[in-house]
Design a protein around this motif. Sequence first.
Motif, PDB file in Angstrom:
ATOM      1  N   ALA A 163       0.832  -1.201   0.000  1.00 52.15           N
ATOM      2  CA  ALA A 163       0.000   0.000   0.000  1.00 52.15           C
ATOM      3  C   ALA A 163       0.866   1.252   0.000  1.00 52.15           C
ATOM      4  CB  ALA A 163      -0.894   0.011   1.233  1.00 52.15           C
ATOM      5  N   GLN A 164       0.385   2.262  -0.710  1.00 55.15           N
ATOM      6  CA  GLN A 164       1.029   3.568  -0.710  1.00 55.15           C
ATOM      7  C   GLN A 164      -0.085   4.596  -0.602  1.00 55.15           C
ATOM      8  OE1 GLN A 164       3.491   4.240  -4.153  1.00 55.15           O
ATOM      9  NE2 GLN A 164       4.515   5.990  -3.232  1.00 55.15           N
ATOM     10  N   SER A 201       2.299  -2.776  14.289  1.00 58.61           N
ATOM     11  CA  SER A 201       3.587  -2.593  13.625  1.00 58.61           C
ATOM     12  C   SER A 201       4.434  -3.847  13.829  1.00 58.61           C
ATOM     13  CB  SER A 201       4.311  -1.381  14.217  1.00 58.61           C
ATOM     14  OG  SER A 201       4.731  -1.678  15.532  1.00 58.61           O
ATOM     15  N   SER A 202       5.595  -3.884  13.199  1.00 57.70           N
ATOM     16  CA  SER A 202       6.471  -5.049  13.316  1.00 57.70           C
ATOM     17  C   SER A 202       6.981  -5.257  14.742  1.00 57.70           C
ATOM     18  CB  SER A 202       7.650  -4.917  12.355  1.00 57.70           C
ATOM     19  OG  SER A 202       8.373  -3.742  12.655  1.00 57.70           O
ATOM     20  N   ILE A 203       6.920  -4.216  15.579  1.00 56.15           N
ATOM     21  CA  ILE A 203       7.348  -4.361  16.980  1.00 56.15           C
ATOM     22  C   ILE A 203       6.156  -4.532  17.926  1.00 56.15           C
ATOM     23  CG2 ILE A 203       9.539  -3.157  16.671  1.00 56.15           C
ATOM     24  CD1 ILE A 203       8.214  -0.677  17.973  1.00 56.15           C
ATOM     25  N   GLY A 204       4.962  -4.721  17.353  1.00 51.20           N
ATOM     26  CA  GLY A 204       3.782  -4.987  18.161  1.00 51.20           C
ATOM     27  C   GLY A 204       3.023  -3.769  18.636  1.00 51.20           C
ATOM     28  N   GLU A 205       3.387  -2.600  18.136  1.00 53.69           N
ATOM     29  CA  GLU A 205       2.691  -1.371  18.522  1.00 53.69           C
ATOM     30  C   GLU A 205       1.369  -1.281  17.761  1.00 53.69           C
ATOM     31  OE1 GLU A 205       3.528   3.442  18.455  1.00 53.69           O
ATOM     32  OE2 GLU A 205       4.639   2.146  17.108  1.00 53.69           O
ATOM     33  N   THR A 239      -2.255   5.003   5.222  1.00 53.24           N
ATOM     34  CA  THR A 239      -0.869   4.606   5.486  1.00 53.24           C
ATOM     35  C   THR A 239       0.120   5.767   5.372  1.00 53.24           C
ATOM     36  OG1 THR A 239      -0.505   3.946   3.189  1.00 53.24           O
ATOM     37  CG2 THR A 239      -1.332   2.252   4.697  1.00 53.24           C
ATOM     38  N   ASP A 240      -0.377   6.975   5.066  1.00 57.74           N
ATOM     39  CA  ASP A 240       0.517   8.135   4.922  1.00 57.74           C
ATOM     40  C   ASP A 240       1.344   8.397   6.180  1.00 57.74           C
ATOM     41  OD1 ASP A 240      -0.262   8.656   2.329  1.00 57.74           O
ATOM     42  OD2 ASP A 240      -1.831  10.061   2.921  1.00 57.74           O
ATOM     43  N   ALA A 267       7.330   3.063   6.386  1.00 60.49           N
ATOM     44  CA  ALA A 267       7.393   1.962   5.429  1.00 60.49           C
ATOM     45  C   ALA A 267       7.795   0.700   6.176  1.00 60.49           C
ATOM     46  CB  ALA A 267       8.394   2.284   4.328  1.00 60.49           C
ATOM     47  N   GLY A 268       7.193  -0.418   5.805  1.00 58.60           N
ATOM     48  CA  GLY A 268       7.528  -1.686   6.450  1.00 58.60           C
ATOM     49  C   GLY A 268       6.352  -2.625   6.460  1.00 58.60           C
TER      50      GLY A 268
END
Length: 103
Positions: A30-31, A52-56, A76-77, A81-82
């Motif tokens: 997505a962008q 998020s990738s860290i669980g947030e 997603t603005d 990125a990730g």
Amino acid sequence: AAVDASKVVVVSVNEEEELNADVTIAPNPAQGSATVRVASASLGVMSITVLSSIGERVMTSTSPGAIGSWDVTIQTDSLAAGLYNVIVEQAGRRTVRALSVVR
């Protein structure tokens, strides 16, 4: 002492039942934004959580109704990125889908 592999019994317990729903995320990657579409034949309010990738937790939304299909737009603005996990839950069941955010 060595373990005799022929005598090992594997026991698996599935503590979380898979959600019986069709979950799609588009576009992915997505962008700008992505839409999560959940089509469920089960009864119960649905929730979507984006981690998020860290669980947030970066977003949570709850469906207005208890049955049918539901679309949620994720902006997603403001996200880095990730890779993110999109968790869809209904009536104690859940499924997880990956969302990739690009710039």
